[in-house]
Design an enzyme around this catalytic site. Sequence first.
Site, PDB file in Angstrom:
ATOM      1  N   TYR A   1      37.233  37.397 -70.142  1.00  0.00           N
ATOM      2  CA  TYR A   1      35.830  37.207 -70.523  1.00  0.00           C
ATOM      3  C   TYR A   1      35.304  35.897 -69.935  1.00  0.00           C
ATOM      4  CZ  TYR A   1      31.771  36.586 -73.611  1.00  0.00           C
ATOM      5  OH  TYR A   1      30.505  36.389 -74.113  1.00  0.00           O
TER       6      TYR A   1
ATOM      7  N   LYS B   1      32.089  35.287 -67.335  1.00  0.00           N
ATOM      8  CA  LYS B   1      30.932  34.458 -67.648  1.00  0.00           C
ATOM      9  C   LYS B   1      30.761  33.324 -66.633  1.00  0.00           C
ATOM     10  CE  LYS B   1      29.378  36.908 -70.918  1.00  0.00           C
ATOM     11  NZ  LYS B   1      28.142  37.693 -70.701  1.00  0.00           N
TER      12      LYS B   1
END
Length: 242
Positions: free
Chosen positions: A140, A144
């Site tokens: 994740y 990002k």
Amino acid sequence: MSRILVTGASTGLGHGAARELLGQGHAVLVHSRSAERAEEQLGELIERGATLVTGDLADLDAVRALAPQVERIGDVDAVIHNAGVISGPSILPVNVVAPYLLTALVPARRLVFLSSGMHRGGRASLTGLDWSGARATASYSDSKLMVTALAAAVARIRPDVFSNAVDPGWVPTRMGGAGAPDDLELGHRTQAWLAAGDGPATNASGYWFHQRQRSPHRSTQDEAFQDALLDALAAHTGVGLR
């Protein structure tokens, strides 16, 4: 008033941003993965005038098909790339590929990409990534960092576009968890504010937290990394931004 597309509007931050923008009188396109999901979760917003568009952002063909749905409704002034997943093989398709491809296929003067403070723990490396989602090859935080770099790259190569990345904080959404300490309303307010162009301060590109510009990780500002990311996404999707 503006016409604004919000991806991942079924729940959480996207739902909040769409609700706020509708309350301000904007024409809002709410995106959901499917009509069945929308019927369950977006009925209130649709009754208030939002227009539904659907498509599974983990599926490249479905992302391509989303663009003509938007085009039939009319030109949009802004896109909030809110949709995201926190784990699994669809991290790259949903969190990075879909925002890239929609940016290429859906013209808008204002773009808002959902980042996270966790981008600071991401790897600025494209080696071994499976953009298709057949395998889980990124975290994740990696995704990002990439989407924050994508926002900066778009601002650089398209100077007529206001392209921003937003850290909403650790908020109590389904992804963030019920115990998350930050304010959910403040979490989506910056996205809505930038998309609506609500004041001179929004005529800028940058990285934001609660309506204030912050400095993202330095690797997201590395033009060589930005260009490599654009090249990799263009090769995967067959659509270039430059």
